[in-house]
Design an enzyme around this catalytic site. Structure first.
Site, PDB file in Angstrom:
ATOM      1  N   THR A 131      48.875  44.349  35.487  1.00 26.73           N
ATOM      2  CA  THR A 131      48.352  43.002  35.268  1.00 26.73           C
ATOM      3  C   THR A 131      48.810  42.472  33.914  1.00 26.73           C
ATOM      4  OG1 THR A 131      46.297  41.824  34.746  1.00 26.73           O
ATOM      5  CG2 THR A 131      46.215  44.195  34.549  1.00 26.73           C
ATOM      6  N   ASP A 132      48.861  41.154  33.784  1.00 21.82           N
ATOM      7  CA  ASP A 132      49.203  40.576  32.465  1.00 21.82           C
ATOM      8  C   ASP A 132      48.114  40.885  31.443  1.00 21.82           C
ATOM      9  OD1 ASP A 132      47.177  38.851  33.390  1.00 21.82           O
ATOM     10  OD2 ASP A 132      48.243  37.019  32.848  1.00 21.82           O
ATOM     11  N   GLU A 133      46.925  41.298  31.916  1.00 20.63           N
ATOM     12  CA  GLU A 133      45.817  41.527  30.986  1.00 20.63           C
ATOM     13  C   GLU A 133      46.054  42.726  30.081  1.00 20.63           C
ATOM     14  OE1 GLU A 133      41.910  40.951  32.658  1.00 20.63           O
ATOM     15  OE2 GLU A 133      42.714  39.601  34.181  1.00 20.63           O
ATOM     16  N   TYR A 155      38.361  47.038  31.850  1.00 22.75           N
ATOM     17  CA  TYR A 155      39.288  46.882  32.992  1.00 22.75           C
ATOM     18  C   TYR A 155      40.736  46.946  32.521  1.00 22.75           C
ATOM     19  CZ  TYR A 155      42.272  44.283  36.269  1.00 22.75           C
ATOM     20  OH  TYR A 155      43.312  43.885  37.070  1.00 22.75           O
ATOM     21  N   LYS A 159      43.746  49.700  33.226  1.00 21.08           N
ATOM     22  CA  LYS A 159      45.025  49.336  33.875  1.00 21.08           C
ATOM     23  C   LYS A 159      46.200  49.753  32.986  1.00 21.08           C
ATOM     24  CE  LYS A 159      45.746  47.458  37.175  1.00 21.08           C
ATOM     25  NZ  LYS A 159      45.952  47.967  38.558  1.00 21.08           N
TER      26      LYS A 159
HETATM   27  P1  NAD Z   1      40.426  43.988  44.989  1.00 20.10           P
HETATM   28  O1  NAD Z   1      39.282  44.445  44.150  1.00 20.10           O
HETATM   29  O2  NAD Z   1      40.278  42.798  45.858  1.00 20.10           O
HETATM   30  O3  NAD Z   1      40.899  45.184  45.933  1.00 20.10           O
HETATM   31  C1  NAD Z   1      40.981  46.508  45.499  1.00 20.10           C
HETATM   32  C2  NAD Z   1      41.083  47.395  46.737  1.00 20.10           C
HETATM   33  O4  NAD Z   1      41.254  48.749  46.298  1.00 20.10           O
HETATM   34  C3  NAD Z   1      39.831  47.361  47.617  1.00 20.10           C
HETATM   35  O5  NAD Z   1      40.210  47.265  48.974  1.00 20.10           O
HETATM   36  C4  NAD Z   1      39.146  48.687  47.335  1.00 20.10           C
HETATM   37  O6  NAD Z   1      38.398  49.182  48.432  1.00 20.10           O
HETATM   38  C5  NAD Z   1      40.350  49.569  47.036  1.00 20.10           C
HETATM   39  N1  NAD Z   1      40.012  50.720  46.193  1.00 20.10           N
HETATM   40  C6  NAD Z   1      39.222  50.718  45.072  1.00 20.10           C
HETATM   41  N2  NAD Z   1      39.147  51.964  44.579  1.00 20.10           N
HETATM   42  C7  NAD Z   1      39.900  52.755  45.391  1.00 20.10           C
HETATM   43  C8  NAD Z   1      40.227  54.134  45.383  1.00 20.10           C
HETATM   44  N3  NAD Z   1      39.750  54.960  44.452  1.00 20.10           N
HETATM   45  N4  NAD Z   1      41.050  54.606  46.357  1.00 20.10           N
HETATM   46  C9  NAD Z   1      41.525  53.784  47.315  1.00 20.10           C
HETATM   47  N5  NAD Z   1      41.234  52.479  47.390  1.00 20.10           N
HETATM   48  C10 NAD Z   1      40.444  51.959  46.423  1.00 20.10           C
HETATM   49  O7  NAD Z   1      41.643  43.799  43.962  1.00 20.10           O
HETATM   50  P2  NAD Z   1      42.846  42.761  43.994  1.00 20.10           P
HETATM   51  O8  NAD Z   1      42.421  41.517  43.325  1.00 20.10           O
HETATM   52  O9  NAD Z   1      43.432  42.732  45.357  1.00 20.10           O
HETATM   53  O10 NAD Z   1      43.857  43.491  43.003  1.00 20.10           O
HETATM   54  C11 NAD Z   1      44.790  44.443  43.509  1.00 20.10           C
HETATM   55  C12 NAD Z   1      45.594  45.008  42.357  1.00 20.10           C
HETATM   56  O11 NAD Z   1      46.270  43.951  41.679  1.00 20.10           O
HETATM   57  C13 NAD Z   1      44.743  45.707  41.296  1.00 20.10           C
HETATM   58  O12 NAD Z   1      45.425  46.834  40.871  1.00 20.10           O
HETATM   59  C14 NAD Z   1      44.632  44.690  40.179  1.00 20.10           C
HETATM   60  O13 NAD Z   1      44.493  45.319  38.937  1.00 20.10           O
HETATM   61  C15 NAD Z   1      45.960  43.975  40.292  1.00 20.10           C
HETATM   62  N6  NAD Z   1      45.984  42.573  39.851  1.00 20.10           N
HETATM   63  C16 NAD Z   1      45.045  41.696  40.304  1.00 20.10           C
HETATM   64  C17 NAD Z   1      45.108  40.363  39.920  1.00 20.10           C
HETATM   65  C18 NAD Z   1      44.090  39.353  40.426  1.00 20.10           C
HETATM   66  O14 NAD Z   1      44.082  38.201  39.946  1.00 20.10           O
HETATM   67  N7  NAD Z   1      43.241  39.676  41.381  1.00 20.10           N
HETATM   68  C19 NAD Z   1      46.132  39.927  39.072  1.00 20.10           C
HETATM   69  C20 NAD Z   1      47.090  40.860  38.627  1.00 20.10           C
HETATM   70  C21 NAD Z   1      47.005  42.182  39.040  1.00 20.10           C
HETATM   71  P1  TYD Z   2      38.002  36.091  36.605  1.00 21.37           P
HETATM   72  O1  TYD Z   2      38.287  35.372  37.876  1.00 21.37           O
HETATM   73  O2  TYD Z   2      36.878  37.049  36.582  1.00 21.37           O
HETATM   74  O3  TYD Z   2      39.368  36.779  36.168  1.00 21.37           O
HETATM   75  P2  TYD Z   2      39.828  37.464  34.759  1.00 21.37           P
HETATM   76  O4  TYD Z   2      38.651  37.994  34.073  1.00 21.37           O
HETATM   77  O5  TYD Z   2      40.700  38.572  35.278  1.00 21.37           O
HETATM   78  O6  TYD Z   2      40.603  36.436  34.028  1.00 21.37           O
HETATM   79  O7  TYD Z   2      37.730  35.012  35.454  1.00 21.37           O
HETATM   80  C1  TYD Z   2      38.668  33.978  35.181  1.00 21.37           C
HETATM   81  C2  TYD Z   2      38.145  33.179  34.003  1.00 21.37           C
HETATM   82  O8  TYD Z   2      36.974  32.472  34.416  1.00 21.37           O
HETATM   83  C3  TYD Z   2      37.730  34.006  32.799  1.00 21.37           C
HETATM   84  O9  TYD Z   2      38.048  33.287  31.601  1.00 21.37           O
HETATM   85  C4  TYD Z   2      36.206  34.101  32.925  1.00 21.37           C
HETATM   86  C5  TYD Z   2      35.846  32.787  33.590  1.00 21.37           C
HETATM   87  N1  TYD Z   2      34.658  32.827  34.462  1.00 21.37           N
HETATM   88  C6  TYD Z   2      33.598  31.923  34.256  1.00 21.37           C
HETATM   89  O10 TYD Z   2      33.634  31.080  33.336  1.00 21.37           O
HETATM   90  N2  TYD Z   2      32.529  31.984  35.088  1.00 21.37           N
HETATM   91  C7  TYD Z   2      32.448  32.889  36.106  1.00 21.37           C
HETATM   92  O11 TYD Z   2      31.409  32.924  36.806  1.00 21.37           O
HETATM   93  C8  TYD Z   2      33.541  33.780  36.331  1.00 21.37           C
HETATM   94  C9  TYD Z   2      33.506  34.785  37.454  1.00 21.37           C
HETATM   95  C10 TYD Z   2      34.632  33.712  35.481  1.00 21.37           C
END
Ligand code: NAD
Ligand code: TYD
Length: 348
Positions: A131-133, A155, A159
């Site tokens: 992630t960019d985070e 988190y 990562k």
């Molecule tokens: P999500 O939370 O929607 O899905 C995570 C999935 O992983 C779920 O289906 C969960 O059941 C499964 N899981 C959790 N722990 C597990 C384990 N120990 N073994 C097997 N499966 C397990 O997450 P997402 O938003 O789809 O993100 C997917 C990936 O992309 C993550 O690695 C996250 O860090 C990365 N990512 C997410 C975002 C975003 O904006 N959502 C952005 C950049 C990177």
């Molecule tokens: P989020 O979707 O949780 O993603 P991330 O923490 O990975 O960036 O949050 C996006 C932004 O929105 C973050 O600055 C926190 C803010 N936020 C709120 O202001 N209210 C909320 O209820 C949530 C879930 C997030």
């Protein structure tokens, strides 16, 4: 183009992993997709129903954890896995503040288990979704792949721990790893705890939406299908051992996003509720991705932001059964009460 490969998608019952399964099955008609997912609170078999129906002969689901070496090795051997794409993670910053231990288990130890299995069974490539985070926060300019890794939350630090192991495995053992770092995703099937689906699901029901702090924090938004095409591009074209940023110039403040959601759903501004900042010092101010390296190799995003956001909001309006089941679940209710209770009070 690679022929007849089998991809193990870990975390494929979650938001991005399930969309990646759709992307692969549609775009590589000779590929087979195998999912390993622990079905935590964030994993949902109903997310995979359409895939199981449409691609029955080319898709297989296995329940289990990526930390379980026996399960991981058993699947790689039995399915003759060529590629692994690892989405499995604990993925929500707010939950990481409440319960950081589970993030170490999956996002750090789980990645180690996968890397060891990939090495043992000569899997051709493993793409680890980071992630960019991991870069932390940036006041001006954008993160490049050379930016320092300076995570600020439980988190993002877990990562970072996962992806640094992928790097070290490559250098130490020659394991064929690649890493991607993308910004905040939005799209169908996102668990309704992240900003966009949390707000959309509440606004549909005329509930107030909590803005943390000033709402001037910036996130670099990417439509999930652009993230998926970027991952697939890296899987097939990336150089082993490298990390690639994925982004589509989607920077907006949280207030800007919220106003767009209100407009799309035709809801009043009075539904915005400014609260204190539950993340405190762990609330990163700005993320901004420079994806020119990947674009220089030939990848480009295909979706226009406003259109993708409108399509996403429409999906939540049209698929209320999917998220209402989640919102009604005891885990969801307990999390919302525990995290937001003191801020939202009677607006909970
Ligand atoms: P999500 O939370 O929607 O899905 C995570 C999935 O992983 C779920 O289906 C969960 O059941 C499964 N899981 C959790 N722990 C597990 C384990 N120990 N073994 C097997 N499966 C397990 O997450 P997402 O938003 O789809 O993100 C997917 C990936 O992309 C993550 O690695 C996250 O860090 C990365 N990512 C997410 C975002 C975003 O904006 N959502 C952005 C950049 C990177
Ligand atoms: P989020 O979707 O949780 O993603 P991330 O923490 O990975 O960036 O949050 C996006 C932004 O929105 C973050 O600055 C926190 C803010 N936020 C709120 O202001 N209210 C909320 O209820 C949530 C879930 C997030």
């Amino acid at each position: 183009m690679s022929k007849g490969k089998t991809i193990l998608v870990t975390g494929g019952a979650g938001f991005i992993g399930s969309n990646y399964c759709r992307y692969v099955l549609e775009n590589h008609p000779d590929y087979r997709v195998v999912v390993l997912d622990a079905l935590t609170y964030a994993g949902n078999l109903s997310t995979l129903v359409d895939i199981q129906q449409k691609y029955a002969g080319r898709f297989q689901f296995y329940p289990g954890k990526i930390q379980d070496e026996t399960v991981v090795c058993g699947i790689i051997r039995a399915e003759k896995v060529n590629y692994v794409v690892n989405f499995a993670a604990e993925s929500h910053n707010d939950r990481s503040i409440l319960d950081p231990g589970s993030f170490i288990q999956t996002d750090v130890y789980g990645v180690f288990t996968l890397l060891d299995a990939v090495k043992r069974f000569d899997v051709e490539r493993l793409v680890h979704i980071s992630t960019d985070e991991v870069y932390g926060t940036i006041d001006s300019g954008s993160f490049t792949e050379q930016s320092p890794i300076e995570p600020n939350t439980p988190y993002s630090s877990s990562k970072a721990g996962g992806e640094l192991q992928a790097r070290a495995h490559r250098i130490t053992y020659g394991t064929p790893t690649l890493v991607t770092r993308c910004g905040n995703n939005f799209g169908p099937f996102q668990y309704p705890e992240k900003l966009i689906p949390f707000f959309v699901s509440r606004l549909i029901d005329d509930k107030k939406v909590p803005i943390y702090g000033s709402g001037q924090q910036v996130r670099d938004w990417v439509f999930v299908m652009d993230h998926c095409s970027g991952i697939d591009f890296v899987l097939h074209n990336g150089a082993l051992g490298e990390a690639y940023n994925i982004g589509s110039d989607g920077e907006l403040t949280n207030m800007e996003i919220t106003h767009r959601l209100l407009k799309l759903l035709d809801k009043p501004e009075s539904l915005i509720k400014h609260i204190g900042d539950p993340r405190g010092g762990a609330h990163d101010k700005r993320y901004s991705i420079d994806a020119s390296r990947l674009k220089g190799l030939g990848w480009k995003p295909a979706y226009e932001f406003e259109e993708a956001l409108e399509r996403t909001v429409k999906w939540y309006v049209d698929n209320q059964g999917w998220w209402r089941d989640i919102v009604a679940s005891p885990d969801y209710q307990a999390f919302v009460a525990r995290f937001y209770g003191k801020y939202l009070g009677e607006d909970l």
